[in-house]
Design a protein around this motif. Structure first.
Motif, PDB file in Angstrom:
ATOM      1  N   CYS A  30       0.831  -1.220   0.000  1.00  0.00           N
ATOM      2  CA  CYS A  30       0.000   0.000   0.000  1.00  0.00           C
ATOM      3  C   CYS A  30       0.862   1.266   0.000  1.00  0.00           C
ATOM      4  O   CYS A  30       1.638   1.501   0.917  1.00  0.00           O
ATOM      5  N   ALA A  54      -0.185   4.225   0.435  1.00  0.00           N
ATOM      6  CA  ALA A  54      -0.791   5.277   1.252  1.00  0.00           C
ATOM      7  C   ALA A  54      -0.753   4.972   2.743  1.00  0.00           C
ATOM      8  O   ALA A  54      -1.202   5.786   3.557  1.00  0.00           O
ATOM      9  N   VAL A  66      -6.181   5.409  -1.664  1.00  0.00           N
ATOM     10  CA  VAL A  66      -6.315   6.094  -2.960  1.00  0.00           C
ATOM     11  C   VAL A  66      -6.929   5.150  -4.006  1.00  0.00           C
ATOM     12  O   VAL A  66      -6.922   5.453  -5.193  1.00  0.00           O
ATOM     13  N   CYS A  96      -6.107   2.388  -5.418  1.00  0.00           N
ATOM     14  CA  CYS A  96      -5.226   1.995  -6.531  1.00  0.00           C
ATOM     15  C   CYS A  96      -5.313   0.504  -6.824  1.00  0.00           C
ATOM     16  O   CYS A  96      -4.910   0.057  -7.894  1.00  0.00           O
ATOM     17  N   GLY A  97      -5.789  -0.283  -5.865  1.00  0.00           N
ATOM     18  CA  GLY A  97      -5.942  -1.724  -6.080  1.00  0.00           C
ATOM     19  C   GLY A  97      -4.680  -2.525  -5.826  1.00  0.00           C
ATOM     20  O   GLY A  97      -4.672  -3.751  -6.016  1.00  0.00           O
ATOM     21  N   PHE A 137     -12.413  -5.010  -4.093  1.00  0.00           N
ATOM     22  CA  PHE A 137     -13.096  -3.715  -4.120  1.00  0.00           C
ATOM     23  C   PHE A 137     -14.420  -3.868  -4.844  1.00  0.00           C
ATOM     24  O   PHE A 137     -14.479  -4.355  -5.969  1.00  0.00           O
TER      25      PHE A 137
END
Ligand code: SF4
Ligand code: SF4
Length: 275
Positions: A52, A54, A72, A74-75, A88
């Motif tokens: 990750c 973030a 964010v 982004c996956g 997600f």
């Protein structure tokens, strides 16, 4: 002139019927509310935490939690997980009225949180004027907010509008990580909004600093600087997420985001009456 009238007639009605009709379709690659299947996590695995960018994935018992106020979308965590424990969903209703509500824990259902605010609905339910403050944003949250004013979304039909002066506003909609250069301007703009006033923070940057969290040139978002009433996650949040958040917050739609026949469906108590 006739050509213009003909073109207009050909175009027809362009504003989305949402919330009276179905919401506009989301792009195929859209990533909404995450779900975590904690039972899949082998003990000691931290691949998603390491992946990750973030710092949004944290240890939660044997599994992990995802802070959608930092995410964010982004996956990378979904891709990094060898067990398919993170996915997600297409759930666009992401907002929360409290910071804790943005943290998705293992096994949590991806459904929306109830974000109705009876006091805000009583005062601003029929007319809400917001001053948008871009406090160092990249312009993506700002663009997805501005698009709500176009004919496709027509935010004004709900009595919600963006105004130029904080003196004319009922609250702030803050985007960006609150750079040190914008900190004073943000606080002064907040002071200039007459009471009662609300603060809505939009996007990972404004909620937590996002990818700029911890950088010396930013304040790590508006959290801690201003009393936040509504958090709208995303990087940037889809316009549908922003619109859904505003409408459910004001009781213009129900908890499921749908509008009942006849307009407002949630009763707002008169100002001053206890909840
Ligand atoms: S989708 Fe969110 S939680 Fe997952 S890696 Fe990207 S930023 Fe981190
Ligand atoms: S979600 Fe996947 S990558 Fe993360 S701890 Fe669980 S098994 Fe490991």
């Amino acid at each position: 002139m006739l050509r213009i009238i003909r073109a207009r007639l050909r175009q027809g009605h362009r504003t989305t019927r949402y919330p009276a009709g179905p919401p506009p379709s989301l792009p195929e690659r859209y990533a909404g509310m995450p779900v975590i299947d904690g039972a899949e996590c082998p003990s000691g695995c931290s691949r998603c935490i390491d992946a990750c960018p973030a710092g949004a994935v944290a240890r939660c018992g044997r599994s992990v939690s995802i802070d959608t106020g930092m995410c964010v979308f982004c996956g990378a965590c979904e891709t990094a997980c060898p067990r398919g424990a993170i996915s997600f969903t297409r759930e666009h209703r992401l907002a929360s009225r409290d910071r804790e509500g943005l943290i998705v824990k293992p096994g949590a259902a991806p459904g929306p949180r109830d974000i109705f605010d009876a006091k805000a609905a009583a005062v601003f339910g029929r007319s809400l004027k917001l001053r948008q403050v871009s406090a160092g944003g990249c312009n993506a949250c700002e663009a997805d907010t501005n698009v709500l004013g176009t004919v496709g979304w027509d935010l004004g039909r709900f009595g919600i509008q963006f105004v130029a002066s904080p003196r004319h506003a009922d609250g702030l909609l803050v985007t960006g990580p609150v750079t040190l250069n914008m900190r004073e301007a943000l606080l002064s703009t907040y002071d200039a909004v007459p009471e009662p006033r609300i603060v809505i923070v939009t996007g990972a940057c404004a909620i937590s600093g996002g990818l700029f969290r911890g950088m010396p040139a930013t304040s790590g978002g508006a959290e801690g600087l201003l009393p936040v009433d509504l958090y709208i996650p995303g990087c940037p949040p889809h316009p549908l997420t922003i619109l859904d958040s505003l409408l459910r917050f004001l009781g213009r739609t129900g908890p499921d985001g749908r509008k009942a026949p006849g307009g407002r469906i949630r009763a707002a108590k008169p100002v001053g009456e206890p909840e």
